[in-house]
Motif scaffolding. Structure first.
Motif, PDB file in Angstrom:
ATOM      1  N   ALA A 323       0.713  -1.291  -0.175  1.00  0.00           N
ATOM      2  CA  ALA A 323       0.079  -0.118   0.053  1.00  0.00           C
ATOM      3  C   ALA A 323       0.777   1.289   0.105  1.00  0.00           C
ATOM      4  O   ALA A 323       0.632   2.294  -0.735  1.00  0.00           O
ATOM      5  N   ARG A 326       2.286   1.720  -3.403  1.00  0.00           N
ATOM      6  CA  ARG A 326       1.164   2.512  -4.345  1.00  0.00           C
ATOM      7  C   ARG A 326       0.839   3.652  -4.273  1.00  0.00           C
ATOM      8  O   ARG A 326      -0.201   4.111  -4.833  1.00  0.00           O
ATOM      9  N   MET A 336      -5.958   2.155   0.322  1.00  0.00           N
ATOM     10  CA  MET A 336      -5.311   1.185  -0.848  1.00  0.00           C
ATOM     11  C   MET A 336      -5.645  -0.202  -0.486  1.00  0.00           C
ATOM     12  O   MET A 336      -5.166  -1.209  -1.203  1.00  0.00           O
ATOM     13  N   LEU A 337      -6.278  -0.530   0.862  1.00  0.00           N
ATOM     14  CA  LEU A 337      -6.197  -1.853   1.165  1.00  0.00           C
ATOM     15  C   LEU A 337      -7.817  -2.403   0.916  1.00  0.00           C
ATOM     16  O   LEU A 337      -7.927  -3.640   0.812  1.00  0.00           O
ATOM     17  N   ASP A 339     -11.027  -3.741  -0.670  1.00  0.00           N
ATOM     18  CA  ASP A 339     -11.116  -4.221  -1.965  1.00  0.00           C
ATOM     19  C   ASP A 339      -9.807  -4.578  -2.954  1.00  0.00           C
ATOM     20  O   ASP A 339      -9.838  -4.543  -4.210  1.00  0.00           O
ATOM     21  N   HIS A 340      -8.772  -5.148  -2.080  1.00  0.00           N
ATOM     22  CA  HIS A 340      -7.531  -5.337  -2.692  1.00  0.00           C
ATOM     23  C   HIS A 340      -7.186  -6.756  -2.392  1.00  0.00           C
ATOM     24  O   HIS A 340      -7.272  -7.537  -1.677  1.00  0.00           O
ATOM     25  N   GLU A 341      -6.530  -7.268  -3.753  1.00  0.00           N
ATOM     26  CA  GLU A 341      -6.190  -8.603  -3.810  1.00  0.00           C
ATOM     27  C   GLU A 341      -4.555  -8.472  -3.616  1.00  0.00           C
ATOM     28  O   GLU A 341      -3.945  -7.621  -4.395  1.00  0.00           O
ATOM     29  N   LYS A 350      -7.712 -11.985  -0.711  1.00  0.00           N
ATOM     30  CA  LYS A 350      -8.343 -10.751  -1.078  1.00  0.00           C
ATOM     31  C   LYS A 350      -9.023 -10.178   0.104  1.00  0.00           C
ATOM     32  O   LYS A 350      -9.663 -10.505   0.953  1.00  0.00           O
TER      33      LYS A 350
END
Length: 382
Positions: A323, A326, A336-337, A339-341, A350
């Motif tokens: 995170a 990015r 950033m976290l 719904d993040h895979e 996920k």
């Protein structure tokens, strides 16, 4: 009109000032990221906390060895909550004062109940490697975790006990010192066990922190003649209760929870925990290249095999580092976290919109002093 000497001196000072400002600016840009860690490093839950700290530390050290994150090194700020409310509160205050960019931890559900209200106003992402209480599920907040909730672990364990092992009568003992986890685990276990045709005959409670004698509660458990005793407690307490059970009954089945699934359970429990059924969050025998590399690095760094808290903490820390890479910082890490895979050590994970995730459940039996995988049960959607 200034002389040439004066003009040269003014020019030199101006250049020097520019150099200083640029240098300071560059230094400010290169300030390290700070990741806070909070977990129980002392007390009865220390096996869990220290394993999680080691997994976190390894992830940070590897990131720094590779040049840092987005051109900046990563500093790990570690605090011990000792599974105590007052120390957890102090640890949070110190991490916030250190201006950390995110927090990895805490390691138990009881401490999460303390930590999360104190960090809420900061907006910082709190990413736990091991907190599994289902009471934290489905919340629109700043809390994330890389493990499935007690609902998944306990329900799978209940079905395994009833349908695979054919056990129908269970007596339960749980540690009220981490009730957000243990009582929650027993609730989900009982519901699934009843649905599978089983019966919970009796539930006894104790407080691990009180060091009270457990002989009488164990005697009452065995008096109802169950097929199995479910021990919802940490590794040290499960080992102690198992030893008391085995003094009275050498044949009765024993089951633990994911909280107790550490190497300390085997080393302290010895012969008393042989044959015990313990659900796991990960597969110790995974032979994938990714996990093998991690296991080798962990063994070299800490001189011992990684446990589930080490694996989960490594995943949690890598999630935070990703995170930051990015473009996250402070409150932006949370965005950033969601719904993040990401690629965990043992497969793709996920994080959903509520900060929850899922993992497969590995049912293990302790055989010859090690956790032997008997079945892999798919994790449910959070």
């Amino acid at each position: 009109m200034p002389t040439r000497k004066v003009a040269a001196e003014v020019l030199w000072r101006a250049v020097w000032l520019c150099v200083v400002v640029m240098a300071l600016g560059g230094c400010m840009e290169q300030q390290p990221w700070r990741i806070g860690f909070i977990g129980g490093l002392t007390g009865k839950a220390a096996d869990l906390g220290m394993a999680a700290r080691n997994g976190t530390r390894l992830a940070v050290e590897e990131a720094n060895a590779a040049g840092g994150v987005a051109g900046r090194l990563v500093e790990l700020v570690v605090r011990d909550d000792a599974q105590r409310v007052d120390l957890a509160g102090r640890a949070v205050s110190e991490l916030l004062a250190a201006r950390v960019d995110a927090i990895v931890g805490p390691t138990t559900s009881a401490m999460a109940e303390v930590v999360l209200p104190l960090t809420a106003s900061s907006g910082l992402a709190v990413v736990s490697p091991t907190v599994a209480g289902s009471g934290f599920s489905g919340r629109d907040d700043h809390f994330f975790r890389v493990v499935a909730s007690t609902r998944e672990h306990a329900s799978a364990s209940a079905r395994y006990l009833a349908q695979t092992l054919g056990l129908r009568r269970v007596a339960v003992i749980l540690d009220q010192g981490n009730e957000a986890y243990t009582a929650d685990w027993v609730k989900h276990f009982s519901g699934a066990f009843l649905a599978a045709g089983g019966e919970v005959l009796l539930t006894e409670t104790f407080f691990s922190s009180h060091d009270a004698s457990l002989q009488e509660p164990v005697a009452r458990l065995l008096a109802v003649r169950p097929d199995a005793v479910l021990i919802a407690a940490g590794a040290l307490d499960m080992a102690r209760i198992s030893q008391l059970v085995r003094r009275r009954d050498t044949a009765i089945a024993l089951m633990g929870t994911t909280w107790a699934a550490t190497e300390e359970l085997v080393s302290v429990g010895g012969r008393a925990v042989e044959g015990a059924v313990v659900p796991q969050m990960f597969d110790r025998d995974d032979n994938s290249a990714r996990y093998a590399a991690f296991r080798s690095a962990y063994l070299d760094r800490f001189g011992e095999q990684p446990g589930y808290a080490s694996v989960a903490a490594y995943d949690a820390t890598r999630l935070v580092l990703d995170a930051l890479a990015r473009g996250g910082s402070g409150e932006r890490v949370r965005q950033m976290l969601i719904d993040h895979e990401f690629d965990g050590l043992q497969g793709r994970l996920k994080i959903d919109a509520w900060g929850d995730t899922r993992r497969d459940v590995f049912m293990t039996t302790i055989r010859n002093g090690r956790f032997s995988v008997e079945a892999k049960l798919p994790g449910a959607t959070p």
